[in-house]
Design a protein around this motif. Sequence first.
Motif, PDB file in Angstrom:
ATOM      1  N   SER A 225       0.830  -1.197   0.000  1.00  0.00           N
ATOM      2  CA  SER A 225       0.000   0.000   0.000  1.00  0.00           C
ATOM      3  C   SER A 225       0.872   1.258   0.000  1.00  0.00           C
ATOM      4  O   SER A 225       1.808   1.397   0.782  1.00  0.00           O
ATOM      5  CB  SER A 225      -0.909   0.000   1.235  1.00  0.00           C
ATOM      6  OG  SER A 225      -1.693   1.169   1.285  1.00  0.00           O
ATOM      7  N   GLY A 226       0.534   2.162  -0.913  1.00  0.00           N
ATOM      8  CA  GLY A 226       1.263   3.420  -0.999  1.00  0.00           C
ATOM      9  C   GLY A 226       2.471   3.386  -1.901  1.00  0.00           C
ATOM     10  O   GLY A 226       3.142   4.413  -2.071  1.00  0.00           O
ATOM     11  N   GLU A 227       2.804   2.248  -2.495  1.00  0.00           N
ATOM     12  CA  GLU A 227       3.955   2.123  -3.379  1.00  0.00           C
ATOM     13  C   GLU A 227       3.519   1.617  -4.746  1.00  0.00           C
ATOM     14  O   GLU A 227       2.641   0.757  -4.845  1.00  0.00           O
ATOM     15  CB  GLU A 227       5.007   1.178  -2.786  1.00  0.00           C
ATOM     16  CG  GLU A 227       5.612   1.664  -1.485  1.00  0.00           C
ATOM     17  CD  GLU A 227       6.709   0.736  -0.983  1.00  0.00           C
ATOM     18  OE1 GLU A 227       7.026  -0.232  -1.709  1.00  0.00           O
ATOM     19  OE2 GLU A 227       7.235   0.980   0.112  1.00  0.00           O
ATOM     20  N   ASP A 228       4.144   2.166  -5.782  1.00  0.00           N
ATOM     21  CA  ASP A 228       3.836   1.728  -7.146  1.00  0.00           C
ATOM     22  C   ASP A 228       4.744   0.591  -7.604  1.00  0.00           C
ATOM     23  O   ASP A 228       4.368  -0.193  -8.470  1.00  0.00           O
ATOM     24  CB  ASP A 228       3.980   2.902  -8.122  1.00  0.00           C
ATOM     25  CG  ASP A 228       2.892   3.952  -7.926  1.00  0.00           C
ATOM     26  OD1 ASP A 228       1.822   3.584  -7.406  1.00  0.00           O
ATOM     27  OD2 ASP A 228       3.129   5.126  -8.279  1.00  0.00           O
ATOM     28  N   THR A 229       5.939   0.518  -7.055  1.00  0.00           N
ATOM     29  CA  THR A 229       6.853  -0.543  -7.457  1.00  0.00           C
ATOM     30  C   THR A 229       6.395  -1.882  -6.880  1.00  0.00           C
ATOM     31  O   THR A 229       5.682  -1.941  -5.877  1.00  0.00           O
ATOM     32  CB  THR A 229       8.278  -0.239  -6.970  1.00  0.00           C
ATOM     33  OG1 THR A 229       8.250  -0.009  -5.557  1.00  0.00           O
ATOM     34  CG2 THR A 229       8.823   0.998  -7.674  1.00  0.00           C
ATOM     35  N   GLY A 230       6.815  -2.959  -7.520  1.00  0.00           N
ATOM     36  CA  GLY A 230       6.380  -4.288  -7.109  1.00  0.00           C
ATOM     37  C   GLY A 230       7.335  -4.928  -6.119  1.00  0.00           C
ATOM     38  O   GLY A 230       8.490  -4.500  -5.936  1.00  0.00           O
ATOM     39  N   LEU A 231       6.844  -5.964  -5.473  1.00  0.00           N
ATOM     40  CA  LEU A 231       7.643  -6.795  -4.578  1.00  0.00           C
ATOM     41  C   LEU A 231       7.791  -8.172  -5.217  1.00  0.00           C
ATOM     42  O   LEU A 231       6.884  -8.636  -5.915  1.00  0.00           O
ATOM     43  CB  LEU A 231       6.968  -6.914  -3.207  1.00  0.00           C
ATOM     44  CG  LEU A 231       6.652  -5.591  -2.500  1.00  0.00           C
ATOM     45  CD1 LEU A 231       5.871  -5.855  -1.219  1.00  0.00           C
ATOM     46  CD2 LEU A 231       7.928  -4.814  -2.211  1.00  0.00           C
ATOM     47  N   SER A 232       8.916  -8.827  -4.971  1.00  0.00           N
ATOM     48  CA  SER A 232       9.205 -10.063  -5.704  1.00  0.00           C
ATOM     49  C   SER A 232       9.709 -11.158  -4.784  1.00  0.00           C
ATOM     50  O   SER A 232      10.189 -10.899  -3.673  1.00  0.00           O
ATOM     51  CB  SER A 232      10.264  -9.789  -6.776  1.00  0.00           C
ATOM     52  OG  SER A 232      11.529  -9.566  -6.173  1.00  0.00           O
TER      53      SER A 232
END
Length: 553
Positions: free
Chosen positions: A262-269
């Motif tokens: 939430s609040g971030e546009d970049t992804g997590l991997s």
Amino acid sequence: MTERAKKLVKRWRSLREERGQWYAQCDDLARIMLPSRLGFVSQTYPGDRRTEDIYDSTAMQARRGLANAVGSMLRPEGQQWIFIESADEDELDDEGLAWMADSEDRMRDAFDNPKARFRQATGEADSDLVTFGMATVFTAEADAMDHLLFQTIHPKDGVPVFNEEGSPNGMFRSKRMPLHQAMDMFGKDALSELLRRKIEETKIDEQAEFLHAVFPRKTSDGFGKKGMAFASLWMEVEGGHEVKESGFREFPFSVPRWDTSSGEDTGLSPGMIALPDANTLQAMEETLLIAGQRAAAPPLLAPNDGAFDAANTFPDGITYYDAQLAKDIGRIPISPLETGAKMPIVLEMQDRKRDQVWAAFMRNVLNLPVQGPQMTATEIIQRKDEMIREIGPVFGRLETDYTAPMVERAFMIMLRANAFLPIPESLAGRRIKFRYESPVKKIRRMVEAAAARAWVMDLAEVEKVRPGTLDVVDFEEYARLTAEASSVPSNIVVGRDKLKEIRAQKEQQAAAANEAQMAEQMAGAVKTAGEIPGIKQALEGAAGMGGQKGQAA
């Protein structure tokens, strides 16, 4: 530099600065898991050796395994994975169904066309996705206008812009290209005076950086060609000279993200989860290599006056030592240094770290279910169900953000290019939808069918003591569920409308057969009654009276 280009370049640089920490993390990930993508913050050059500092390849192998699994599950090789269906509740006629089936085949051929580079682009995107948590795929029509074209954008080059709903609706894409490519792509006259001069000086292999900005037209008055929902502008970064202006009817980029915060546009991997253990593995492997080298070729201990020269450790080397000293101390004065290394313990620690890296890339999940010799059918179903619960949400998101935008964009391009058969009248005004087949969905249906089968079998046992219990089962829907779960070809499963016709015909045939049987029974009853003596005489008398009346007349 035009005012418009100046604002776009400024915004692009601002967005890149905001992602500085993410780029630094991506460089750390690329260094260990995907060296070909190095260059987020470090300087790289074509042909660089990028694996010289890697001592353990577990992270690269795990990344490759998950990327291949993502591709095979989202786009099963050798299978039809795109299906076109009616979004309306009522069923289509045969003509409409035939058009959809033909369109599915045409789309599959378009994706399989080698010129489209679909497999290459999606393979690169799958690797980006599991490593960095985000990928970008560009879907367009080739310049020749005769096939689709798919391209993967390096995560460091593409900066997507998301709307308030969390969906991508804008893109800044930087690209360095040789001047001869720029001249072919935009035309020499469209380039700035500076680049034209370099071309005239035969510096056509010198590279220049261009920026491609794509965003909804509503954000900029009068931008781009009329009629296009998304504006497109190519410009030179140095100098801000605009070289090409056009537009897209649909947003041409797919920007899947493995997971989001939430609040971030970049992804997590998964790569981010595995990074600490992968870094530890590199240090452990380096230490183990040093320890193994010391064990194989240990340092030597020698008194400073016990040998006539330095020890020769190369093959067939001869070392001369003082024989009297050796006699006095009871041994040869030159001996290996015992380091006391605990090699088995280090190897065990390595194995644990490798298991953690593989687990971060979901190997323990993707290897399920594996049918063992002691597994019951119930255990197999339970393990399949566990697999669905673990990876189902991930692949659901990827289908929405990855597969669907590419397919829908490709469908609209082909539709405008008249790549499909003429649309039949039965489809006029109807809405269509796309359904995507994958092993995950097949396993889910298998789990549902297995549960339904177990339920029906339980009811069958109750039916023996409580007749009528099976009336609660809709066996027609049960048959369709099991057929779908078993991947039975749809052309041998009778549709609902056709099934109604078949049943109506059977009812008519049964009614006709019943009437014929009743008529036959009536005829047999009359014949039998006529053979009874009293009734027979009455019938003969009635027949005689009828004959006399006929003569009188």
